[in-house]
Design an enzyme around this catalytic site. Structure first.
Site, PDB file in Angstrom:
ATOM      1  N   TYR A 152       0.832  -1.212   0.000  1.00  0.00           N
ATOM      2  CA  TYR A 152       0.000   0.000   0.000  1.00  0.00           C
ATOM      3  C   TYR A 152       0.861   1.254   0.000  1.00  0.00           C
ATOM      4  O   TYR A 152       0.549   2.237  -0.686  1.00  0.00           O
ATOM      5  CB  TYR A 152      -0.936   0.010   1.207  1.00  0.00           C
ATOM      6  CG  TYR A 152      -1.661   1.327   1.351  1.00  0.00           C
ATOM      7  CD1 TYR A 152      -2.715   1.651   0.497  1.00  0.00           C
ATOM      8  CD2 TYR A 152      -1.272   2.269   2.307  1.00  0.00           C
ATOM      9  CE1 TYR A 152      -3.361   2.871   0.594  1.00  0.00           C
ATOM     10  CE2 TYR A 152      -1.922   3.488   2.415  1.00  0.00           C
ATOM     11  CZ  TYR A 152      -2.964   3.784   1.561  1.00  0.00           C
ATOM     12  OH  TYR A 152      -3.596   5.001   1.643  1.00  0.00           O
ATOM     13  N   GLU A 164       0.957   6.607  -6.778  1.00  0.00           N
ATOM     14  CA  GLU A 164      -0.150   7.515  -7.084  1.00  0.00           C
ATOM     15  C   GLU A 164       0.336   8.964  -7.104  1.00  0.00           C
ATOM     16  O   GLU A 164      -0.072   9.751  -7.965  1.00  0.00           O
ATOM     17  CB  GLU A 164      -1.258   7.342  -6.052  1.00  0.00           C
ATOM     18  CG  GLU A 164      -2.010   6.029  -6.182  1.00  0.00           C
ATOM     19  CD  GLU A 164      -3.065   5.873  -5.092  1.00  0.00           C
ATOM     20  OE1 GLU A 164      -3.545   6.901  -4.579  1.00  0.00           O
ATOM     21  OE2 GLU A 164      -3.399   4.724  -4.751  1.00  0.00           O
TER      22      GLU A 164
END
Length: 227
Positions: A148, A155
């Site tokens: 993550y 991102e």
């Protein structure tokens, strides 16, 4: 009718997790097969190949917020809310800006998302079948966290690479004023989103660490009781 409700809910959540597992398995298998066949050339059109299925899976993931609120799934609402929102916002950005769809970072992003979901949904399916596995539990709540973190960093890189494509240009006529204004708003929104992403991801990691400790401690207590 009330006696049928729990079984209906169980079938529904099982089919949902199974659909997500199959969808992300197909995406990952498609990406690996294309990379083995075409090499680096496969990176350029990865989004064109799997973008629709990925968008469908991420759109349906909004249902997970209702699952948690309704008690069908036990998880922290804030961390799941932030994960769902950040994925869908990034997908909307990639869909709107065709110029970045062929960027290698988008391919990496899709790969990390698939790894994350393939660490989660099999564990959920095993729990629904009342066949929990300590290996899957540890994998779900341990390996998921560094993946993550990598995904959130990717991102940020994707948003940063998208900024040059939304910088407003000097309009040549009054008809292009609205286009320049919308580009300006989108540019400011993306720049504002970067610190929000960093803050939200940090809080999410903290909550995930607490969730990991809780689930592993509960497993240890259940194991001791059985002995």
């Amino acid at each position: 009718m009330s006696s049928l409700r729990p079984s209906f809910r169980l079938v529904y959540i099982f089919l949902y997790n199974l659909f997500q597992f199959c969808g992300h398995t197909w995406i990952l298998a498609n990406n690996i097969a294309r990379f083995l066949t075409f090499g680096k050339d496969a990176l350029a059109d990865t989004f064109y190949s799997v973008g629709f299925v990925m968008s469908l899976c991420q759109l349906l993931s909004i249902l997970e917020l209702f699952h948690i609120a309704d008690g069908i799934e036990r998880a922290r609402l804030f961390s799941r809310f932030f994960q769902v929102v950040e994925k869908n916002l990034l997908l909307i950005t990639v869909i709107m800006l065709e110029e970045i769809q062929s960027k290698p970072v988008v391919c990496v992003q899709l790969f990390l998302w698939n790894i994350m979901d393939l660490l989660r949904y099999p564990h959920e399916l095993l729990c629904l079948m009342e066949k929990p596995s300590i290996t899957m539990l540890w994998t779900r709540y341990t390996l998921w966290i560094p993946v993550y973190i990598l995904s959130a960093a990717t991102e940020g890189v994707t948003i940063y690479q998208a900024l040059p494509y939304v910088e407003p240009k000097v309009p040549e006529s009054s008809s292009s004023n609205s286009t320049g204004s919308s580009q300006l708003h989108l540019s400011f929104a993306l720049m504002f989103y970067l610190p929000v992403l960093a803050l939200g991801a940090s809080v999410t990691v903290w909550l995930l660490l607490k969730e990991r400790k809780h689930h592993l401690n509960r497993w240890n207590k259940q194991t001791k009781k059985k002995k």
